[in-house]
Design an enzyme around this catalytic site. Structure first.
Site, mmCIF file in Angstrom:
data_model
loop_
_atom_site.group_PDB
_atom_site.id
_atom_site.type_symbol
_atom_site.label_atom_id
_atom_site.label_comp_id
_atom_site.label_asym_id
_atom_site.label_seq_id
_atom_site.Cartn_x
_atom_site.Cartn_y
_atom_site.Cartn_z
ATOM 1 N N TYR A 1 0.828 -1.213 0.000
ATOM 2 C CA TYR A 1 0.000 0.000 0.000
ATOM 3 C C TYR A 1 0.860 1.260 0.000
ATOM 4 C CZ TYR A 1 -4.400 -2.428 -0.008
ATOM 5 O OH TYR A 1 -5.454 -3.209 -0.433
ATOM 6 N N GLN B 1 -14.978 2.595 -7.809
ATOM 7 C CA GLN B 1 -14.303 1.453 -7.200
ATOM 8 C C GLN B 1 -12.858 1.833 -6.870
ATOM 9 O OE1 GLN B 1 -15.281 -2.387 -9.543
ATOM 10 N NE2 GLN B 1 -15.879 -0.731 -10.909
ATOM 11 N N VAL C 1 -9.672 3.718 -5.271
ATOM 12 C CA VAL C 1 -9.346 4.185 -3.913
ATOM 13 C C VAL C 1 -8.369 5.357 -3.974
ATOM 14 C CG1 VAL C 1 -9.774 1.914 -2.897
ATOM 15 C CG2 VAL C 1 -7.471 2.460 -3.763
ATOM 16 N N HIS D 1 -15.139 1.308 -2.507
ATOM 17 C CA HIS D 1 -14.100 0.425 -1.948
ATOM 18 C C HIS D 1 -13.126 1.188 -1.042
ATOM 19 C CE1 HIS D 1 -14.803 -2.564 -5.488
ATOM 20 N NE2 HIS D 1 -15.714 -2.667 -4.559
ATOM 21 N N CYS E 1 -5.285 4.929 20.423
ATOM 22 C CA CYS E 1 -5.281 3.733 21.286
ATOM 23 C C CYS E 1 -4.070 2.824 21.063
ATOM 24 C CB CYS E 1 -6.554 2.929 21.024
ATOM 25 S SG CYS E 1 -6.504 2.051 19.450
ATOM 26 N N GLY F 1 -14.227 2.320 -17.630
ATOM 27 C CA GLY F 1 -12.944 1.780 -17.192
ATOM 28 C C GLY F 1 -13.034 0.688 -16.164
ATOM 29 N N SER G 1 -13.723 -3.682 -15.658
ATOM 30 C CA SER G 1 -13.849 -4.998 -16.310
ATOM 31 C C SER G 1 -15.137 -5.688 -15.860
ATOM 32 C CB SER G 1 -12.649 -5.863 -15.924
ATOM 33 O OG SER G 1 -12.560 -5.943 -14.499
HETATM 34 C C1 BV8 Z 1 -17.910 -9.102 -0.566
HETATM 35 C C2 BV8 Z 1 -10.023 -2.060 -2.789
HETATM 36 C C3 BV8 Z 1 -19.247 -10.159 1.067
HETATM 37 C C4 BV8 Z 1 -8.729 -2.592 -2.282
HETATM 38 C C5 BV8 Z 1 -11.112 -3.791 -4.153
HETATM 39 C C6 BV8 Z 1 -20.235 -12.856 -6.870
HETATM 40 C C7 BV8 Z 1 -19.631 -13.576 -7.860
HETATM 41 C C8 BV8 Z 1 -18.242 -13.867 -7.756
HETATM 42 C C9 BV8 Z 1 -17.452 -13.415 -6.689
HETATM 43 C C10 BV8 Z 1 -18.059 -12.688 -5.724
HETATM 44 C C11 BV8 Z 1 -19.441 -12.427 -5.801
HETATM 45 N N1 BV8 Z 1 -19.760 -11.688 -4.715
HETATM 46 C C12 BV8 Z 1 -18.630 -11.494 -3.954
HETATM 47 C C13 BV8 Z 1 -17.596 -12.098 -4.545
HETATM 48 C C14 BV8 Z 1 -16.232 -12.104 -4.062
HETATM 49 C C15 BV8 Z 1 -15.461 -10.827 -4.456
HETATM 50 C C16 BV8 Z 1 -15.329 -10.729 -5.955
HETATM 51 O O1 BV8 Z 1 -16.086 -10.048 -6.631
HETATM 52 N N2 BV8 Z 1 -14.297 -11.421 -6.467
HETATM 53 C C17 BV8 Z 1 -13.985 -11.337 -7.921
HETATM 54 C C18 BV8 Z 1 -12.476 -11.316 -8.064
HETATM 55 C C19 BV8 Z 1 -14.603 -12.461 -8.679
HETATM 56 N N3 BV8 Z 1 -16.088 -9.617 -3.934
HETATM 57 C C20 BV8 Z 1 -15.762 -9.250 -2.654
HETATM 58 O O2 BV8 Z 1 -15.000 -9.872 -1.948
HETATM 59 C C21 BV8 Z 1 -16.435 -7.987 -2.129
HETATM 60 N N4 BV8 Z 1 -16.927 -8.200 -0.790
HETATM 61 O O3 BV8 Z 1 -18.449 -9.720 -1.452
HETATM 62 O O4 BV8 Z 1 -18.209 -9.197 0.750
HETATM 63 C C22 BV8 Z 1 -19.626 -9.870 2.465
HETATM 64 C C23 BV8 Z 1 -20.881 -9.334 2.683
HETATM 65 C C24 BV8 Z 1 -21.273 -9.108 4.020
HETATM 66 C C25 BV8 Z 1 -20.414 -9.430 5.085
HETATM 67 C C26 BV8 Z 1 -19.138 -9.953 4.812
HETATM 68 C C27 BV8 Z 1 -18.720 -10.150 3.480
HETATM 69 C C28 BV8 Z 1 -15.398 -6.827 -1.980
HETATM 70 C C29 BV8 Z 1 -14.751 -6.508 -3.282
HETATM 71 C C30 BV8 Z 1 -13.855 -5.264 -3.115
HETATM 72 C C31 BV8 Z 1 -12.399 -5.621 -3.057
HETATM 73 N N5 BV8 Z 1 -11.553 -4.407 -3.061
HETATM 74 N N6 BV8 Z 1 -10.363 -2.657 -4.086
HETATM 75 C C32 BV8 Z 1 -7.536 -2.093 -3.062
HETATM 76 O O5 BV8 Z 1 -7.717 -1.343 -4.039
HETATM 77 O O6 BV8 Z 1 -6.426 -2.450 -2.650
HETATM 78 S S1 BV8 Z 1 -11.542 -4.448 -5.688
HETATM 79 C C33 BV8 Z 1 -10.465 -3.706 -6.827
HETATM 80 O O7 BV8 Z 1 -10.432 -4.600 -7.920
HETATM 81 C C34 BV8 Z 1 -10.903 -2.387 -7.409
HETATM 82 O O8 BV8 Z 1 -11.478 -1.534 -6.453
HETATM 83 C C35 BV8 Z 1 -11.906 -2.826 -8.471
HETATM 84 O O9 BV8 Z 1 -13.165 -3.046 -7.917
HETATM 85 C C36 BV8 Z 1 -11.350 -4.170 -8.902
HETATM 86 C C37 BV8 Z 1 -10.622 -4.035 -10.196
HETATM 87 O O10 BV8 Z 1 -11.607 -3.942 -11.189
HETATM 88 P P1 BV8 Z 1 -11.601 -2.686 -12.207
HETATM 89 O O11 BV8 Z 1 -11.590 -1.415 -11.463
HETATM 90 O O12 BV8 Z 1 -12.678 -2.973 -13.168
HETATM 91 O O13 BV8 Z 1 -10.159 -2.782 -12.876
HETATM 92 P P2 BV8 Z 1 -9.583 -3.923 -13.839
HETATM 93 O O14 BV8 Z 1 -8.133 -3.774 -13.765
HETATM 94 O O15 BV8 Z 1 -10.228 -5.234 -13.546
HETATM 95 O O16 BV8 Z 1 -10.092 -3.495 -15.303
HETATM 96 C C38 BV8 Z 1 -9.679 -2.267 -15.831
HETATM 97 C C39 BV8 Z 1 -10.575 -2.009 -17.033
HETATM 98 O O17 BV8 Z 1 -10.223 -0.731 -17.560
HETATM 99 C C40 BV8 Z 1 -10.393 -3.038 -18.153
HETATM 100 O O18 BV8 Z 1 -11.681 -3.451 -18.631
HETATM 101 C C41 BV8 Z 1 -9.650 -2.252 -19.244
HETATM 102 O O19 BV8 Z 1 -10.057 -2.658 -20.538
HETATM 103 C C42 BV8 Z 1 -10.116 -0.831 -18.958
HETATM 104 N N7 BV8 Z 1 -9.179 0.238 -19.368
HETATM 105 C C43 BV8 Z 1 -7.833 0.177 -19.440
HETATM 106 N N8 BV8 Z 1 -7.342 1.411 -19.837
HETATM 107 C C44 BV8 Z 1 -8.424 2.229 -19.985
HETATM 108 C C45 BV8 Z 1 -9.601 1.481 -19.672
HETATM 109 N N9 BV8 Z 1 -10.845 2.020 -19.718
HETATM 110 C C46 BV8 Z 1 -10.946 3.340 -20.094
HETATM 111 N N10 BV8 Z 1 -9.851 4.119 -20.394
HETATM 112 C C47 BV8 Z 1 -8.588 3.598 -20.358
HETATM 113 N N11 BV8 Z 1 -7.548 4.375 -20.667
#
Ligand code: BV8
Length: 261
Positions: free
Chosen positions: A84, A118, A120, A136, A167, A204, A206
């Site tokens: 981080y 999404q 941070v 997030h 604390c 932006g 996925s």
């Molecule tokens: C929870 C903070 C329950 C931390 C992040 C249902 C189905 C399957 C799985 C699950 C489900 N429900 C829950 C899950 C589990 C999990 C999940 O979704 N897993 C995934 C991997 C399958 N979800 C969770 O765990 C969530 N919590 O469900 O809790 C619960 C409920 C009650 C009580 C207890 C528990 C929490 C999820 C949050 C995790 N934290 N971030 C940190 O940043 O360090 S997630 C993090 O990854 C980001 O915040 C973001 O959300 C994600 C990344 O995704 P994107 O932002 O879309 O980025 P990515 O790189 O994937 O894609 C980039 C895109 O940009 C691409 O499409 C690319 O083409 C495009 N791009 C590139 N360049 C450009 C562009 N677009 C425009 N312009 C450009 N120039």
């Protein structure tokens, strides 16, 4: 159809993109309420790598999903903090890009707009967007693991780990880790915006991480028009009326200009 994160590119001739931007602008001009969801892609033109972009350097052997978990912090808090801190250093060098500024301006052009991110990185707020729902959390805040509140750092950190000034508890970044619930305010605000909007702008992302990825489906089922801004095809593309294929730093200013026409 995009599956499991590999990049599917759709080559769209400039004339077709321009036509789609005009059609999307027409939908925005008519909109009473716009809900925007952004992901890592909007910050990539500010030099912040996306989650799909493999981690580099000493982090190359990890996947974000591995490091961004309470289990990883339990196992090795120093490792997670070092990751981080490396992201915070990158963020301190970063500036909002034309995509962030276009959204801040769009907020002033439509009757009502809710921006859910999404990311941070706080770049939307730095570009002038108001009422941003940090779905997030925010990497630049610390949270006390004992009191579960945003906290200041004490001068003395033990074995290189930051401590709560109030604390002495171990601090963690104020972000949502995988397996953790979305903060109540942003979760309820985002769900209400998705249900009530008549245009949903997905930029932006996925659309692989839930529950954020479910917001567009909620909006679609409530009858909203879906506009996607992404150079690549995503899990959401089939649901979008208008898929604007290009980098958001270029497409969003063009969309804003078309709205104004
Ligand atoms: C929870 C903070 C329950 C931390 C992040 C249902 C189905 C399957 C799985 C699950 C489900 N429900 C829950 C899950 C589990 C999990 C999940 O979704 N897993 C995934 C991997 C399958 N979800 C969770 O765990 C969530 N919590 O469900 O809790 C619960 C409920 C009650 C009580 C207890 C528990 C929490 C999820 C949050 C995790 N934290 N971030 C940190 O940043 O360090 S997630 C993090 O990854 C980001 O915040 C973001 O959300 C994600 C990344 O995704 P994107 O932002 O879309 O980025 P990515 O790189 O994937 O894609 C980039 C895109 O940009 C691409 O499409 C690319 O083409 C495009 N791009 C590139 N360049 C450009 C562009 N677009 C425009 N312009 C450009 N120039």
């Amino acid at each position: 159809m995009a599956t499991g994160g590999q990049r599917i590119v759709e080559d769209v001739p400039a004339a077709v993109l321009a036509e789609r931007i005009d059609q999307a602008a027409a939908a925005l001009r008519k909109a009473r309420y716009v809900c925007v969801l952004t992901g890592a892609g909007i910050s990539s033109e500010s030099g912040i790598p996306t989650f799909r972009d493999a981690l580099t350097g000493l982090w190359a052997k990890f996947s974000p999903e591995e490091l961004a978990t309470p289990e990883a912090f339990e196992r090795d808090a120093k490792l997670v903090w070092d990751w981080y801190e490396s992201r915070r250093r990158l963020l301190r060098e970063a500036e909002p890009n034309p995509g962030h500024y276009a959204l801040a301006e769009l907020e002033r052009r439509v009757p009502k707009l809710t921006l859910v991110t999404q990311n941070v990185d706080g770049l939307h707020q730095r570009a002038g967007s108001s009422g941003v729902l940090e779905y997030h959390g925010n990497i630049l805040r610390d949270r006390c693991t004992l009191e579960q509140i945003v906290a200041d750092r004490s001068e003395d950190s033990r074995n290189g780990l930051p401590r709560c000034a109030a604390c002495g508890g171990l601090l963690r970044p104020d972000v949502v880790w995988f397996g953790e619930p979305i903060p109540r305010g942003p979760m309820l605000g985002a769900a209400a915006a998705a249900e009530r909007c008549d245009v949903f702008l997905s930029i932006g992302t996925s659309s692989l991480v839930y529950p954020a990825a479910g917001l567009a489906e909620t909006a679609r089922h409530a009858g909203a028009t879906i506009i996607e801004v992404n150079p690549n095809v995503t899990e959401l593309s089939a649901l979008a009326q208008f898929a604007l294929r290009g980098p958001s730093g270029r497409v969003l200013p063009a969309l804003l200009a078309a709205v104004a026409d």
